[in-house]
Scaffold this active site. Structure first.
Site, PDB file in Angstrom:
ATOM      1  N   ALA A  94       0.806  -1.210   0.000  1.00 19.58           N
ATOM      2  CA  ALA A  94       0.000   0.000   0.000  1.00 19.58           C
ATOM      3  C   ALA A  94       0.841   1.264   0.000  1.00 19.58           C
ATOM      4  O   ALA A  94       0.427   2.302  -0.529  1.00 19.58           O
ATOM      5  CB  ALA A  94      -0.927  -0.009   1.218  1.00 19.58           C
ATOM      6  N   ASN A 134       1.206  -5.754   8.206  1.00 21.12           N
ATOM      7  CA  ASN A 134       2.580  -5.875   7.715  1.00 21.12           C
ATOM      8  C   ASN A 134       2.980  -4.565   7.041  1.00 21.12           C
ATOM      9  O   ASN A 134       2.306  -4.111   6.115  1.00 21.12           O
ATOM     10  CB  ASN A 134       2.670  -7.033   6.711  1.00 21.12           C
ATOM     11  CG  ASN A 134       4.089  -7.336   6.279  1.00 21.12           C
ATOM     12  OD1 ASN A 134       4.869  -6.437   5.999  1.00 21.12           O
ATOM     13  ND2 ASN A 134       4.424  -8.605   6.222  1.00 21.12           N
ATOM     14  N   ILE A 136       5.142  -3.831   4.928  1.00 22.14           N
ATOM     15  CA  ILE A 136       5.459  -3.952   3.510  1.00 22.14           C
ATOM     16  C   ILE A 136       4.202  -4.223   2.686  1.00 22.14           C
ATOM     17  O   ILE A 136       4.172  -3.954   1.483  1.00 22.14           O
ATOM     18  CB  ILE A 136       6.504  -5.069   3.296  1.00 22.14           C
ATOM     19  CG1 ILE A 136       7.811  -4.720   4.007  1.00 22.14           C
ATOM     20  CG2 ILE A 136       6.774  -5.308   1.814  1.00 22.14           C
ATOM     21  CD1 ILE A 136       8.863  -5.803   3.903  1.00 22.14           C
ATOM     22  N   GLU A 137       3.153  -4.708   3.327  1.00 25.98           N
ATOM     23  CA  GLU A 137       1.935  -5.064   2.590  1.00 25.98           C
ATOM     24  C   GLU A 137       0.855  -3.992   2.770  1.00 25.98           C
ATOM     25  O   GLU A 137       0.982  -2.905   2.214  1.00 25.98           O
ATOM     26  CB  GLU A 137       1.476  -6.463   3.009  1.00 25.98           C
ATOM     27  CG  GLU A 137       2.519  -7.525   2.662  1.00 25.98           C
ATOM     28  CD  GLU A 137       2.058  -8.939   2.948  1.00 25.98           C
ATOM     29  OE1 GLU A 137       1.031  -9.362   2.377  1.00 25.98           O
ATOM     30  OE2 GLU A 137       2.722  -9.619   3.752  1.00 25.98           O
ATOM     31  N   MET A 138      -0.172  -4.239   3.569  1.00 27.05           N
ATOM     32  CA  MET A 138      -1.274  -3.284   3.659  1.00 27.05           C
ATOM     33  C   MET A 138      -0.966  -2.127   4.609  1.00 27.05           C
ATOM     34  O   MET A 138      -1.573  -1.064   4.520  1.00 27.05           O
ATOM     35  CB  MET A 138      -2.548  -4.022   4.031  1.00 27.05           C
ATOM     36  CG  MET A 138      -2.919  -5.057   2.967  1.00 27.05           C
ATOM     37  SD  MET A 138      -4.283  -6.139   3.381  1.00 27.05           S
ATOM     38  CE  MET A 138      -5.675  -5.084   2.977  1.00 27.05           C
TER      39      MET A 138
END
Length: 325
Positions: A94, A134, A136-138
């Site tokens: 994101a 996370n 690095i993710e959402m």
């Protein structure tokens, strides 16, 4: 012989087709080695329509990301016949950060013995906990932030309907369980199961050659069971070393060198639609993935005819089920 011909004549007059019902040796063998997908996933007996509907809404909810730009579906696309994955080597989070592994499909995920390439989550609910917070993710800062954002979006009534016996329905545990309930509906349908069920015309001649070669080469040693995978960990580069030496797979979870380069064997259901391939998304071409897997895992150099036939067999695993809204 006259009696046999009479029986065949009577059957044909009644409108039956022996070509779609009479078992053939390859079909019998395939049923022994693989078998059809079950109709329902483990745990689905406890799912309710309200919980599934909530999970479906949450799967597409961009409020579960740091800047409201990403949902589960972003990296695991189900829209317009989507494969449950995305056509990128690694996902973009994101906040624009790159992941380190290729996104696995959410179709049939709940049948598998563990979640993620390294098996760090035991089931769908546990898997759903990771990406939301996370960085690095959402990218949400906490589970509490996720709940606050869902309250701002007016999810209170949907959670209350999905968990009517709970004093506090809108919780992170209920969020992940709802996502799991929806994902337990993601069971693929394909021509291979039609073939296993008795329709020997469901696969054409090339696809049958590919299935036979898939078995005779030994691919089914790892890609086994109804999913043709998803049932064990295996070293990537078992016979011939795999080029990527950076990602050590399950060893990052266990801390044991015995798990170096061990990854979950992916399912081959719908594989022709889930490029790029391997944990690092290094290969975009299905034929090349077939060649590389045979070489790295079995030490076998397949002929071009065998490669084409096996890839053709994989087309019979294409999912025909669609998600409706």
């Amino acid at each position: 012989m006259k009696t046999i011909r009479t029986v065949f004549f009577v059957i044909s007059m009644l409108g039956f087709s022996l070509s779609t019902s009479a078992a053939e040796p390859l079909q019998t063998l395939a049923n022994k080695l693989f078998g059809p997908l079950p109709e329902t996933m483990p745990g689905s007996e406890f799912d309710t329509p309200e919980r599934i509907a909530l999970g479906k809404a949450l799967y597409f909810e961009t409020a579960l990301s740091a800047v409201d730009n990403q949902s589960c579906n972003t990296c695991h696309n189900l829209l317009d016949g989507g494969s449950g994955a995305e056509p990128l080597s690694v996902s973009v989070g994101a906040l624009g950060k790159l992941g380190t592994r290729n996104s696995l499909t959410t179709w049939n995920a709940g049948f598998q013995f563990a979640q993620f390439w390294d098996g760090r989550a035991k089931d769908l609910a546990e898997q759903a906990r990771g990406p939301i917070t996370n960085p690095i993710e959402m990218g949400l800062s906490s589970e509490d932030e996720a709940i606050d954002k869902l309250k701002d979006k007016g999810y209170q009534d949907a959670f209350a309907a999905a968990f009517p016996d709970a004093d506090d329905a809108l919780t992170f545990d209920h969020l992940t369980e709802s996502l799991a309930a929806f994902q337990r509906t993601l069971v693929t349908e394909d021509r291979f199961d039609m073939y296993l069920a008795g329709d020997i015309t469901a696969l054409n001649a090339q696809e049958k050659r590919g299935l036979e070669r898939f078995i005779s080469t030994g691919c089914n040693a790892c890609h086994n069971g109804p999913l043709l995978g998803g049932e064990l960990f295996m070293k990537m580069g078992l016979v011939k070393p795999y080029p990527n030496k950076i990602d050590k797979g399950r060893a990052h979870v266990t801390g044991s060198s015995a798990d170096n380069f061990m990854f979950k064997v992916p399912t081959l259901r719908n594989v022709a639609q889930t490029a790029p391939y391997f944990h690092d998304g290094a290969v975009f071409n299905l034929d090349q993935a077939v060649r590389d897997t045979a070489w790295h895992q079995l030490g076998v150099k397949l002929s071009e005819e065998d490669v084409k036939d096996i890839s053709a067999f994989f087309a019979s695993l294409d999912n025909t089920k669609k998600i409706t809204f």
